[in-house]
Design a protein around this motif. Structure first.
Motif, PDB file in Angstrom:
ATOM      1  N   SER A  71       0.697  -1.208  -0.024  1.00 43.24           N
ATOM      2  CA  SER A  71       0.242   0.457  -0.356  1.00 43.24           C
ATOM      3  C   SER A  71       1.129   1.405   0.397  1.00 43.24           C
ATOM      4  O   SER A  71       2.243   1.156   0.359  1.00 43.24           O
ATOM      5  CB  SER A  71      -0.766   0.063   1.805  1.00 43.24           C
ATOM      6  N   GLY A  72      -0.112   2.452  -1.231  1.00 43.54           N
ATOM      7  CA  GLY A  72       0.494   3.612  -0.661  1.00 43.54           C
ATOM      8  C   GLY A  72       0.705   4.671   0.139  1.00 43.54           C
ATOM      9  O   GLY A  72       0.997   5.953   0.172  1.00 43.54           O
ATOM     10  N   ASP A  73      -0.315   4.595   0.900  1.00 42.07           N
ATOM     11  CA  ASP A  73      -1.682   4.567   1.704  1.00 42.07           C
ATOM     12  C   ASP A  73      -0.594   4.668   3.362  1.00 42.07           C
ATOM     13  O   ASP A  73      -1.457   4.031   4.082  1.00 42.07           O
ATOM     14  CB  ASP A  73      -3.222   4.651   1.807  1.00 42.07           C
ATOM     15  N   LYS A  74      -0.478   5.161   3.941  1.00 43.42           N
ATOM     16  CA  LYS A  74       0.570   5.406   5.028  1.00 43.42           C
ATOM     17  C   LYS A  74      -0.677   5.490   6.294  1.00 43.42           C
ATOM     18  O   LYS A  74      -0.435   4.656   7.428  1.00 43.42           O
ATOM     19  CB  LYS A  74       1.554   5.937   5.705  1.00 43.42           C
ATOM     20  N   SER A  75      -1.143   5.950   5.975  1.00 44.80           N
ATOM     21  CA  SER A  75      -2.261   6.591   7.120  1.00 44.80           C
ATOM     22  C   SER A  75      -3.584   4.956   7.823  1.00 44.80           C
ATOM     23  O   SER A  75      -4.341   4.754   8.262  1.00 44.80           O
ATOM     24  CB  SER A  75      -3.798   7.325   6.906  1.00 44.80           C
ATOM     25  N   LEU A  76      -3.150   4.249   6.553  1.00 46.67           N
ATOM     26  CA  LEU A  76      -3.744   2.165   6.768  1.00 46.67           C
ATOM     27  C   LEU A  76      -3.650   1.719   7.865  1.00 46.67           C
ATOM     28  O   LEU A  76      -4.068   0.857   8.350  1.00 46.67           O
ATOM     29  CB  LEU A  76      -4.167   2.038   5.585  1.00 46.67           C
ATOM     30  N   PHE A  77      -2.219   1.906   7.737  1.00 44.15           N
ATOM     31  CA  PHE A  77      -1.582   0.715   8.786  1.00 44.15           C
ATOM     32  C   PHE A  77      -2.144   1.144  10.025  1.00 44.15           C
ATOM     33  O   PHE A  77      -2.206   2.091  10.536  1.00 44.15           O
ATOM     34  CB  PHE A  77      -0.064   1.346   8.917  1.00 44.15           C
ATOM     35  N   CYS A  78      -2.504  -0.034  10.650  1.00 39.45           N
ATOM     36  CA  CYS A  78      -2.249   0.221  12.374  1.00 39.45           C
ATOM     37  C   CYS A  78      -1.271  -0.170  13.219  1.00 39.45           C
ATOM     38  O   CYS A  78      -0.914   0.935  13.744  1.00 39.45           O
ATOM     39  CB  CYS A  78      -3.293  -1.395  12.715  1.00 39.45           C
ATOM     40  N   ASP A  79      -0.352  -0.438  12.397  1.00 41.59           N
ATOM     41  CA  ASP A  79       0.976  -0.338  13.008  1.00 41.59           C
ATOM     42  C   ASP A  79       1.810  -0.602  12.135  1.00 41.59           C
ATOM     43  O   ASP A  79       2.107  -1.483  11.147  1.00 41.59           O
ATOM     44  CB  ASP A  79       1.818  -1.513  14.101  1.00 41.59           C
ATOM     45  N   LEU A  80       3.826  -0.500  12.140  1.00 39.80           N
ATOM     46  CA  LEU A  80       3.755   0.145  10.831  1.00 39.80           C
ATOM     47  C   LEU A  80       5.731  -0.175  11.160  1.00 39.80           C
ATOM     48  O   LEU A  80       6.123   0.967  12.316  1.00 39.80           O
ATOM     49  CB  LEU A  80       3.647   1.567   9.756  1.00 39.80           C
ATOM     50  N   ALA A 134       2.281  -8.118   7.088  1.00 42.56           N
ATOM     51  CA  ALA A 134       3.150  -7.626   6.270  1.00 42.56           C
ATOM     52  C   ALA A 134       2.745  -7.322   5.416  1.00 42.56           C
ATOM     53  O   ALA A 134       3.410  -7.421   4.496  1.00 42.56           O
ATOM     54  CB  ALA A 134       4.450  -9.192   6.381  1.00 42.56           C
ATOM     55  N   VAL A 135       2.362  -6.221   5.780  1.00 39.40           N
ATOM     56  CA  VAL A 135       1.785  -5.284   3.945  1.00 39.40           C
ATOM     57  C   VAL A 135       3.118  -4.399   4.183  1.00 39.40           C
ATOM     58  O   VAL A 135       3.235  -3.584   4.601  1.00 39.40           O
ATOM     59  CB  VAL A 135       0.518  -4.286   4.959  1.00 39.40           C
ATOM     60  N   TYR A 136       3.700  -4.100   2.320  1.00 39.70           N
ATOM     61  CA  TYR A 136       4.882  -3.301   2.750  1.00 39.70           C
ATOM     62  C   TYR A 136       4.036  -1.892   2.278  1.00 39.70           C
ATOM     63  O   TYR A 136       2.969  -1.422   1.919  1.00 39.70           O
ATOM     64  CB  TYR A 136       5.195  -3.765   1.269  1.00 39.70           C
ATOM     65  N   TYR A 137       4.531  -1.130   3.066  1.00 33.79           N
ATOM     66  CA  TYR A 137       4.877   0.173   2.476  1.00 33.79           C
ATOM     67  C   TYR A 137       5.302   0.803   1.648  1.00 33.79           C
ATOM     68  O   TYR A 137       6.953   1.256   1.193  1.00 33.79           O
ATOM     69  CB  TYR A 137       4.718   1.703   3.851  1.00 33.79           C
ATOM     70  N   THR A 146     -13.994  -7.618  10.063  1.00 28.76           N
ATOM     71  CA  THR A 146     -12.607  -6.620  10.024  1.00 28.76           C
ATOM     72  C   THR A 146     -11.419  -7.948  10.139  1.00 28.76           C
ATOM     73  O   THR A 146     -11.888  -8.082  11.097  1.00 28.76           O
ATOM     74  CB  THR A 146     -12.268  -5.663  11.176  1.00 28.76           C
ATOM     75  N   HIS A 147     -10.772  -7.504   8.911  1.00 23.50           N
ATOM     76  CA  HIS A 147      -9.224  -8.824   8.731  1.00 23.50           C
ATOM     77  C   HIS A 147      -8.448  -7.631   8.918  1.00 23.50           C
ATOM     78  O   HIS A 147      -8.389  -6.628   7.963  1.00 23.50           O
ATOM     79  CB  HIS A 147      -9.897  -9.870   7.701  1.00 23.50           C
ATOM     80  N   ARG A 186       6.888  -2.222   6.769  1.00 23.84           N
ATOM     81  CA  ARG A 186       6.183  -3.201   6.914  1.00 23.84           C
ATOM     82  C   ARG A 186       5.063  -3.018   7.922  1.00 23.84           C
ATOM     83  O   ARG A 186       5.727  -2.751   9.366  1.00 23.84           O
ATOM     84  CB  ARG A 186       6.996  -4.441   7.140  1.00 23.84           C
ATOM     85  N   GLY A 187       3.932  -3.762   8.145  1.00 29.01           N
ATOM     86  CA  GLY A 187       3.021  -3.629   9.061  1.00 29.01           C
ATOM     87  C   GLY A 187       1.227  -3.792   9.239  1.00 29.01           C
ATOM     88  O   GLY A 187       1.903  -4.748   7.782  1.00 29.01           O
ATOM     89  N   ASN A 188       0.711  -4.213   9.189  1.00 29.32           N
ATOM     90  CA  ASN A 188      -0.585  -4.375   9.375  1.00 29.32           C
ATOM     91  C   ASN A 188      -1.458  -3.423   9.058  1.00 29.32           C
ATOM     92  O   ASN A 188      -1.479  -2.157   9.689  1.00 29.32           O
ATOM     93  CB  ASN A 188      -1.432  -4.939  10.962  1.00 29.32           C
ATOM     94  N   VAL A 189      -2.704  -4.125   8.108  1.00 27.06           N
ATOM     95  CA  VAL A 189      -3.541  -3.356   7.589  1.00 27.06           C
ATOM     96  C   VAL A 189      -5.503  -3.826   8.244  1.00 27.06           C
ATOM     97  O   VAL A 189      -4.871  -5.042   7.960  1.00 27.06           O
ATOM     98  CB  VAL A 189      -3.248  -2.740   6.211  1.00 27.06           C
ATOM     99  N   ARG A 190      -5.605  -2.941   8.815  1.00 16.92           N
ATOM    100  CA  ARG A 190      -6.772  -3.361   9.147  1.00 16.92           C
ATOM    101  C   ARG A 190      -8.374  -3.002   7.767  1.00 16.92           C
ATOM    102  O   ARG A 190      -8.001  -1.774   7.372  1.00 16.92           O
ATOM    103  CB  ARG A 190      -7.824  -2.611  10.577  1.00 16.92           C
TER     104      ARG A 190
END
Length: 125
Positions: free
Chosen positions: A64-73, A110-113, A105-106, A94-98
């Motif tokens: 993802s290119g949107d930093k605001s989507l990450f709940c932790d990064l 390991a989502v790349y920023y 809610t899932h 790299r972090g988690n996205v909800r």
């Protein structure tokens, strides 16, 4: 056999003369191991960018290119992604996205920023 692109008989879609061979391919920029994925583009019907996630069967990592989507990064994670046009984008975390789908809610881990990335990609490979 029938072409799934033009529906004419006698060849497959990948052999179709009307098929646009200029797909958007990208490679992960690791010297030891190079992997490729095909990005698909669809009409978004007015949805906001952060709400759209493209399912990608060849992509090896969620991105993802949107930093605001990450709940932790973890911004100490660094990597590079090499695109099909040989341009390189920097992975700066790299972090988690909800993801909320309906009432469910899932958490996707390991989502790349990739700040330069326009679309959100979910690896389903």
């Amino acid at each position: 056999m029938e072409c799934y692109k033009c529906h004419k008989l006698g060849y497959f879609q990948f052999e179709c003369p009307s098929w646009d061979k200029e797909a958007n391919y990208a490679e992960l920029g690791d010297k030891e191991e190079e992997e490729m994925f095909l990005m698909a583009y669809v009409e978004d019907n007015g949805a906001r960018r952060e709400d759209i996630w493209f399912l990608d069967s060849g992509c090896c990592n969620h991105m993802s290119g949107d930093k605001s989507l990450f709940c932790d990064l973890d911004e100490s994670f660094k990597y590079k992604v090499k695109l099909g046009n040989n341009s390189i984008m920097q992975v700066t975390g790299r972090g988690n996205v909800r993801l909320k789908v309906g009432s469910f809610t899932h958490v996707v881990s390991a989502v790349y920023y990739v700040p330069e990335l326009i679309n959100n990609l979910l690896s389903i490979g």
